[in-house]
Write an enzyme that holds these catalytic residues in place. Structure first.
Site, mmCIF file in Angstrom:
data_model
loop_
_atom_site.group_PDB
_atom_site.id
_atom_site.type_symbol
_atom_site.label_atom_id
_atom_site.label_comp_id
_atom_site.label_asym_id
_atom_site.label_seq_id
_atom_site.Cartn_x
_atom_site.Cartn_y
_atom_site.Cartn_z
ATOM 1 N N HIS A 173 52.882 162.370 8.121
ATOM 2 C CA HIS A 173 53.062 164.128 7.956
ATOM 3 C C HIS A 173 51.929 164.516 7.821
ATOM 4 C CE1 HIS A 173 57.486 164.415 8.262
ATOM 5 N NE2 HIS A 173 57.263 162.340 8.137
ATOM 6 N N TYR A 196 61.752 171.644 1.343
ATOM 7 C CA TYR A 196 62.120 171.500 0.703
ATOM 8 C C TYR A 196 62.536 173.398 1.005
ATOM 9 C CZ TYR A 196 59.745 167.582 -0.891
ATOM 10 O OH TYR A 196 59.153 165.870 -1.195
ATOM 11 N N PRO A 212 62.992 163.977 -8.606
ATOM 12 C CA PRO A 212 62.652 163.060 -7.430
ATOM 13 C C PRO A 212 61.773 164.152 -6.827
ATOM 14 C CG PRO A 212 64.682 163.313 -7.621
ATOM 15 C CD PRO A 212 64.361 163.705 -8.918
ATOM 16 N N LYS A 231 57.067 161.696 -6.676
ATOM 17 C CA LYS A 231 55.635 161.020 -7.268
ATOM 18 C C LYS A 231 56.553 159.616 -7.879
ATOM 19 C CE LYS A 231 52.521 163.948 -6.044
ATOM 20 N NZ LYS A 231 52.696 163.251 -6.085
ATOM 21 N N TYR A 259 50.578 166.788 -4.082
ATOM 22 C CA TYR A 259 51.614 166.370 -3.498
ATOM 23 C C TYR A 259 51.201 165.207 -2.569
ATOM 24 C CZ TYR A 259 55.817 165.609 -0.581
ATOM 25 O OH TYR A 259 56.916 165.542 0.141
HETATM 26 P P1 FAD Z 1 62.503 150.021 -10.708
HETATM 27 O O1 FAD Z 1 61.825 150.595 -8.839
HETATM 28 O O2 FAD Z 1 63.181 150.174 -11.245
HETATM 29 O O3 FAD Z 1 62.038 148.717 -10.911
HETATM 30 C C1 FAD Z 1 62.483 148.248 -12.066
HETATM 31 C C2 FAD Z 1 63.426 146.387 -11.626
HETATM 32 O O4 FAD Z 1 63.253 145.923 -12.797
HETATM 33 C C3 FAD Z 1 64.285 146.038 -11.063
HETATM 34 O O5 FAD Z 1 64.364 146.107 -9.813
HETATM 35 C C4 FAD Z 1 65.854 146.324 -11.756
HETATM 36 O O6 FAD Z 1 66.270 145.401 -11.679
HETATM 37 C C5 FAD Z 1 64.277 145.124 -12.525
HETATM 38 N N1 FAD Z 1 65.240 144.619 -13.898
HETATM 39 C C6 FAD Z 1 65.857 145.714 -15.095
HETATM 40 N N2 FAD Z 1 65.391 144.716 -15.611
HETATM 41 C C7 FAD Z 1 65.287 143.695 -15.816
HETATM 42 C C8 FAD Z 1 65.711 142.080 -16.598
HETATM 43 N N3 FAD Z 1 66.037 142.683 -18.110
HETATM 44 N N4 FAD Z 1 65.469 141.278 -15.917
HETATM 45 C C9 FAD Z 1 64.586 141.457 -14.828
HETATM 46 N N5 FAD Z 1 65.098 142.615 -14.356
HETATM 47 C C10 FAD Z 1 64.903 143.523 -14.397
HETATM 48 N N6 FAD Z 1 61.509 158.464 -6.524
HETATM 49 C C11 FAD Z 1 61.246 159.123 -5.617
HETATM 50 O O7 FAD Z 1 60.069 159.266 -5.273
HETATM 51 N N7 FAD Z 1 61.564 159.989 -4.626
HETATM 52 C C12 FAD Z 1 63.370 159.397 -4.077
HETATM 53 O O8 FAD Z 1 63.524 160.406 -3.346
HETATM 54 C C13 FAD Z 1 64.146 158.852 -5.304
HETATM 55 N N8 FAD Z 1 65.474 158.584 -5.669
HETATM 56 C C14 FAD Z 1 65.030 157.657 -6.711
HETATM 57 C C15 FAD Z 1 67.062 157.094 -6.630
HETATM 58 C C16 FAD Z 1 67.582 156.755 -7.365
HETATM 59 C C17 FAD Z 1 68.889 155.478 -7.507
HETATM 60 C C18 FAD Z 1 66.328 155.380 -8.613
HETATM 61 C C19 FAD Z 1 67.064 154.968 -9.447
HETATM 62 C C20 FAD Z 1 65.446 156.444 -8.402
HETATM 63 C C21 FAD Z 1 64.957 157.043 -7.195
HETATM 64 N N9 FAD Z 1 63.443 157.202 -7.616
HETATM 65 C C22 FAD Z 1 63.012 158.749 -6.526
HETATM 66 C C23 FAD Z 1 62.424 157.056 -8.143
HETATM 67 C C24 FAD Z 1 61.862 155.805 -7.648
HETATM 68 O O9 FAD Z 1 62.410 154.901 -6.559
HETATM 69 C C25 FAD Z 1 61.276 155.096 -9.150
HETATM 70 O O10 FAD Z 1 60.406 155.957 -9.462
HETATM 71 C C26 FAD Z 1 60.497 153.710 -8.668
HETATM 72 O O11 FAD Z 1 61.196 152.720 -8.380
HETATM 73 C C27 FAD Z 1 59.705 153.103 -10.117
HETATM 74 O O12 FAD Z 1 59.604 152.232 -9.850
HETATM 75 P P2 FAD Z 1 59.599 150.666 -10.791
HETATM 76 O O13 FAD Z 1 59.002 149.143 -10.061
HETATM 77 O O14 FAD Z 1 58.849 150.878 -12.120
HETATM 78 O O15 FAD Z 1 60.964 151.024 -11.376
HETATM 79 C C1 DHB Z 2 62.353 161.914 -0.028
HETATM 80 C C2 DHB Z 2 62.589 161.870 -1.225
HETATM 81 C C3 DHB Z 2 61.888 162.639 -2.073
HETATM 82 O O1 DHB Z 2 62.227 163.038 -3.866
HETATM 83 C C4 DHB Z 2 60.789 163.867 -2.210
HETATM 84 O O2 DHB Z 2 60.031 164.627 -2.490
HETATM 85 C C5 DHB Z 2 60.944 163.378 -0.146
HETATM 86 C C6 DHB Z 2 61.061 162.840 0.668
HETATM 87 C C7 DHB Z 2 63.025 160.856 0.588
HETATM 88 O O3 DHB Z 2 63.757 159.974 0.635
HETATM 89 O O4 DHB Z 2 62.503 161.014 1.928
#
Ligand code: FAD
Ligand code: DHB
Length: 393
Positions: free
Chosen positions: A72, A203, A295, A299, A387
């Site tokens: 995009h 948005y 979200p 980021k 962004y």
């Molecule tokens: P995570 O992806 O949370 O990975 C951490 C991993 O550690 C998980 O797989 C978990 O199972 C594992 N874990 C936890 N405890 C243990 C343990 N004790 N032993 C072993 N493993 C363990 N961000 C956006 O930008 N846009 C979005 O639309 C968006 N939607 C989201 C929706 C939801 C429901 C959530 C929860 C988050 C969302 N986010 C979104 C945020 C984004 O997905 C996260 O910032 C991203 O996943 C962060 O990555 P991470 O690897 O730090 O953590």
């Molecule tokens: C999506 C999620 C977001 O938080 C955003 O700012 C833009 C797109 C998505 O899930 O596609």
């Protein structure tokens, strides 16, 4: 088991780190509490900053992303039933974002790591970290949740284990500061089997508040609306959801939103959170374990990857040249980017949501902020730069 770096969590932070360390010739094992299937099927973020797209390609992981993802050039902002195109590529010297879902990134990272001899142990239980204040930290865990106790001895432990994992909690409470902000609204997210209604993300801040129109594929659309974070999804019939999307995305120029069957729906709360520092002894925390952003602005995933890029460089220097200064600066370097992403996510969230706790004055200010993006190049450039992904410091 003995390994140089023990990583807890197979999310974006843990898996990108495993790849970056492998490229630097450093051995790592990833422990994950969920099953591979669950990790690969959880629907979360969707937008990759321009440098994450480049990193995927450098790691040899770009092939499917380039085929199935969607580049995009900009986004659409909408208020007062009118749309404004923010030309991100034009405002940032040609940088673009990619819509490629988090679970697809994870599938690519997992498949590639396993195919090249990497070790990811899924479905572990009882993960605990010890010895981080000495030279020989270790992670205790059980395979299949409740198998016999096993230990990974390592040089460094990385808590890439999300907001609820044990990583951050292992830093003594007296040695960390936590900064919280909880928003009085959540997001109701859906996946709908429908064709695209618009060529880029929208948005919008209108009537009852925020909505976001995003996409997953030509046939599958990802959409969100602001809602009460404590609401029960059972209160939201498909009809009520579509009614709200029509109200919040409606314009006066004849555009119409195409509906389709809703195949998934759920509500998430919105919060901002930072833990300082992101390191204690030989434990380093990365991604959601150390910080959460609301979200709006996409980021979360990108910030998790930024942390481990800094960490991987520091570990590479440690093993290549015996230098520990980059490791010592890990937390300070990451936190500078983290707080900018916190600021941007907070700005996008407050500007685009209706907050009943705010005065009419504050609500008017948000529309002035939006109009500034339309009329001031400096404001537009600032939004676009944040962004698409800020440069590394
Ligand atoms: P995570 O992806 O949370 O990975 C951490 C991993 O550690 C998980 O797989 C978990 O199972 C594992 N874990 C936890 N405890 C243990 C343990 N004790 N032993 C072993 N493993 C363990 N961000 C956006 O930008 N846009 C979005 O639309 C968006 N939607 C989201 C929706 C939801 C429901 C959530 C929860 C988050 C969302 N986010 C979104 C945020 C984004 O997905 C996260 O910032 C991203 O996943 C962060 O990555 P991470 O690897 O730090 O953590
Ligand atoms: C999506 C999620 C977001 O938080 C955003 O700012 C833009 C797109 C998505 O899930 O596609």
């Amino acid at each position: 088991m003995r390994v140089q770096v023990g990583i807890i969590g197979a999310g974006p932070a843990g898996l990108f780190l495993a790849h970056l360390l492998h490229r630097a010739g450093i051995g790592a094992v990833v422990l994950e509490s969920r099953s591979r299937h669950e990790v690969e099927e959880t629907v979360r973020a969707g937008v990759l900053e321009h440098w994450v797209v480049e990193l995927m390609q450098q790691l040899g992981l770009g092939e499917r992303m380039l085929r199935e993802g969607h580049v995009h050039d900009g986004i659409t902002l909408q208020w007062n039933r009118a749309r404004h195109h923010l030309d991100i590529a034009g405002l940032t010297g040609g940088k673009r974002i990619m819509v490629y879902p988090q679970q697809e990134v994870l599938k690519d990272l997992i498949a590639h790591r396993l195919a090249h001899g990497g070790e990811i142990i899924f479905e572990v239980g009882g993960t605990s970290i010890r010895g981080i204040d000495g030279d020989h930290p270790a992670i205790d865990f059980r395979r299949d949740g409740n198998g016999p106790a096993e230990t990974i001895e390592c040089d460094y432990v990385v808590g890439a284990d999300g907001f609820h994992g044990p990583g951050r909690q292992t830093i003594p409470a007296a040695r960390r500061s936590e900064y919280h902000k909880v928003y009085p609204f959540g997001w109701l997210g859906i996946l709908a089997r429908a064709p695209r209604s618009w060529h880029e993300l929208i948005y919008t801040h209108q009537q009852d508040g925020f909505a976001l129109l995003s996409t997953r594929s030509p046939e599958l659309q990802r959409m969100y609306i602001q809602c009460d974070p404590n609401d029960d999804i059972a209160n939201w019939s498909d009809g009520r959801i579509w009614e709200q999307f029509h109200a919040r995305l409606g314009t006066d120029d004849g555009w119409s939103l195409t509906e389709g069957p809703i195949v998934q729906k759920g509500i998430i709360p919105l919060r901002s959170f930072v833990c300082e520092p992101m390191q204690f002894g030989r434990l380093y925390i990365a991604g959601d374990a150390a910080h959460i952003v609301p979200p709006t602005g996409a980021k979360g995933l990108n910030l998790a990857v930024a942390d481990v890029v800094v960490l991987a460089r520091a570990l590479a220097e440690r093993y290549r040249a015996g230098r520990v200064d980059l490791l010592e600066r890990y937390s300070a370097v990451c936190l500078r980017r983290v707080w900018k992403a916190e600021r941007f996510s907070w700005y996008m969230t407050t500007m685009l949501h209706r907050n009943e706790n705010e005065s009419d004055f504050e609500q008017r200010i948000h529309f002035a902020d939006l109009d500034l993006v339309r009329t001031s190049r400096a404001s537009a450039v600032s939004l676009a730069e944040n962004y698409v992904g800020l440069p590394f410091d």
